[in-house]
Scaffold this active site. Structure first.
Site, mmCIF file in Angstrom:
data_model
loop_
_atom_site.group_PDB
_atom_site.id
_atom_site.type_symbol
_atom_site.label_atom_id
_atom_site.label_comp_id
_atom_site.label_asym_id
_atom_site.label_seq_id
_atom_site.Cartn_x
_atom_site.Cartn_y
_atom_site.Cartn_z
ATOM 1 N N GLY A 29 0.822 -1.220 0.000
ATOM 2 C CA GLY A 29 0.000 0.000 0.000
ATOM 3 C C GLY A 29 0.848 1.258 0.000
ATOM 4 N N HIS A 35 4.540 1.687 -7.934
ATOM 5 C CA HIS A 35 3.548 0.598 -7.899
ATOM 6 C C HIS A 35 2.677 0.632 -9.164
ATOM 7 C CE1 HIS A 35 4.053 1.437 -3.418
ATOM 8 N NE2 HIS A 35 4.344 0.151 -3.479
ATOM 9 N N ASP A 149 13.778 -3.209 -5.343
ATOM 10 C CA ASP A 149 14.109 -4.152 -4.269
ATOM 11 C C ASP A 149 14.817 -5.336 -4.911
ATOM 12 O OD1 ASP A 149 12.752 -2.860 -1.892
ATOM 13 O OD2 ASP A 149 11.155 -2.869 -3.361
HETATM 14 P P1 AMP Z 1 6.136 -2.262 -1.442
HETATM 15 O O1 AMP Z 1 4.747 -1.748 -1.378
HETATM 16 O O2 AMP Z 1 7.160 -1.291 -0.986
HETATM 17 O O3 AMP Z 1 6.286 -3.639 -0.846
HETATM 18 O O4 AMP Z 1 6.445 -2.455 -2.995
HETATM 19 C C1 AMP Z 1 5.618 -3.258 -3.797
HETATM 20 C C2 AMP Z 1 6.327 -3.492 -5.109
HETATM 21 O O5 AMP Z 1 6.551 -2.247 -5.763
HETATM 22 C C3 AMP Z 1 7.690 -4.157 -4.942
HETATM 23 O O6 AMP Z 1 7.858 -5.143 -5.950
HETATM 24 C C4 AMP Z 1 8.649 -3.015 -5.108
HETATM 25 O O7 AMP Z 1 9.919 -3.406 -5.592
HETATM 26 C C5 AMP Z 1 7.906 -2.171 -6.146
HETATM 27 N N1 AMP Z 1 8.388 -0.797 -6.124
HETATM 28 C C6 AMP Z 1 8.522 0.000 -5.038
HETATM 29 N N2 AMP Z 1 9.052 1.194 -5.399
HETATM 30 C C7 AMP Z 1 9.258 1.133 -6.723
HETATM 31 C C8 AMP Z 1 9.790 2.051 -7.687
HETATM 32 N N3 AMP Z 1 10.227 3.252 -7.345
HETATM 33 N N4 AMP Z 1 9.844 1.659 -8.979
HETATM 34 C C9 AMP Z 1 9.412 0.419 -9.347
HETATM 35 N N5 AMP Z 1 8.900 -0.491 -8.483
HETATM 36 C C10 AMP Z 1 8.822 -0.136 -7.197
#
Ligand code: AMP
Length: 275
Positions: A29, A35, A149
């Site tokens: 979220g 995202h 990540d």
């Molecule tokens: P999170 O909500 O932080 O767990 O992220 C969910 C997904 O979005 C994960 O696969 C992250 O690697 C991806 N994500 C987060 N930030 C970015 C970004 N700046 N660019 C591309 N993907 C992202």
């Protein structure tokens, strides 16, 4: 857009999809354009795109920000709707983790005894637990993860390979803000002083990118170029590695990456560059 709050709701929705191709984007979220870029890729490649929003307690350490992790479910649902998401899965912790003594997953040592793994004990085990639960419930054909990540992406690919899961893992490019800082849900922790300091990270990435365009291939030289830009920050790591996360001497296209993690006040920021 369907909003699925229980496993039963998810299962009956999933059963209704029959022969459609299903893309899955797991998130915690506080959605941002990073995202949304994953969602957009999923929409391009699948008939149906399912997003999960779940702040997964098992991937947070005791002293980490689980309780204060940004949560903004109404805005997230609006963004999902505008983006054309087919369904959002919003499970409760009680339903996703019904037992306090369950089967857990131990990620491979070589991918976890360094970088995020060595600094965040149990983090990747928690990530694999929740992702495998989601994969088993949602049964996607394709699942989308950010290259931001990088270590997580490599460990998930390894799980899919080792456990013979029939799912394509698609790594998506890092989305950045107008100053080139990698977008992250945690960027909201940064006040303006911290934000300005954080801009040294994209400067380091730009420096490395230029050096590589200038045909630099020496991993130690590349690390030095990045570290020069990061000199005012608390650097957790800044290392050039291969896709097994082992240190290398010389970079190879598509087989090497630079991993960066820094701490600014109490916020850890990750970035990386895939050669
Ligand atoms: P999170 O909500 O932080 O767990 O992220 C969910 C997904 O979005 C994960 O696969 C992250 O690697 C991806 N994500 C987060 N930030 C970015 C970004 N700046 N660019 C591309 N993907 C992202």
């Amino acid at each position: 857009m369907f909003i699925l709050k229980t496993i039963d709701e998810l299962k009956s929705y999933r059963n209704s999809l029959e022969n459609k191709t299903i893309g899955f984007v797991p998130t915690m979220g506080a959605l941002h354009k990073g995202h949304l870029s994953l969602i957009s890729k999923s929409k391009e490649q699948n008939d149906v795109s399912i997003v999960s929003i779940f702040v997964n307690p098992t991937q947070f350490g005791e002293n980490e920000d689980f309780s204060k992790y940004p949560r903004n479910i109404n805005k997230d649902l609006e963004l999902c709707k505008i983006s054309g998401v087919s369904a959002v899965f919003l499970p409760s912790t009680e339903e996703l983790y019904p037992s306090s003594d369950e089967v857990i997953l131990i990620p491979p040592k070589n991918l976890t005894n360094k970088f995020e793994g060595s600094l965040r004990d149990g983090h990747f085990s928690g990530v694999l637990r929740v992702v495998l639960k989601f994969f088993n419930l949602i049964k996607p054909h394709n699942a989308y993860f950010g290259k931001k990540d990088a270590q997580q992406l490599l460990i998930i690919k390894k799980m899919v390979n080792d456990l013979f899961l029939d799912i394509n893992i698609i790594g998506c490019p890092i989305l950045r803000d107008s100053n080139n800082l990698a977008l992250s849900s945690r960027n909201i922790y940064l006040d303006s002083t911290a934000y300005n300091k954080a801009l040294q990270i994209p400067k380091a990435i730009e420096g490395v990118s230029k050096a590589v365009l200038g045909k630099e291939i020496n991993a130690r030289v590349i690390e030095k170029i990045a570290l020069k830009e990061l000199k005012e920050l608390d650097v957790d790591y800044c290392n050039v590695v291969d896709l097994n996360l082992d240190s290398i001497e010389v970079i190879k296209e598509k087989e090497s990456l630079l991993l960066i993690a820094v701490r600014i006040d109490n916020t850890r920021l990750l970035d990386n560059f895939w050669f």
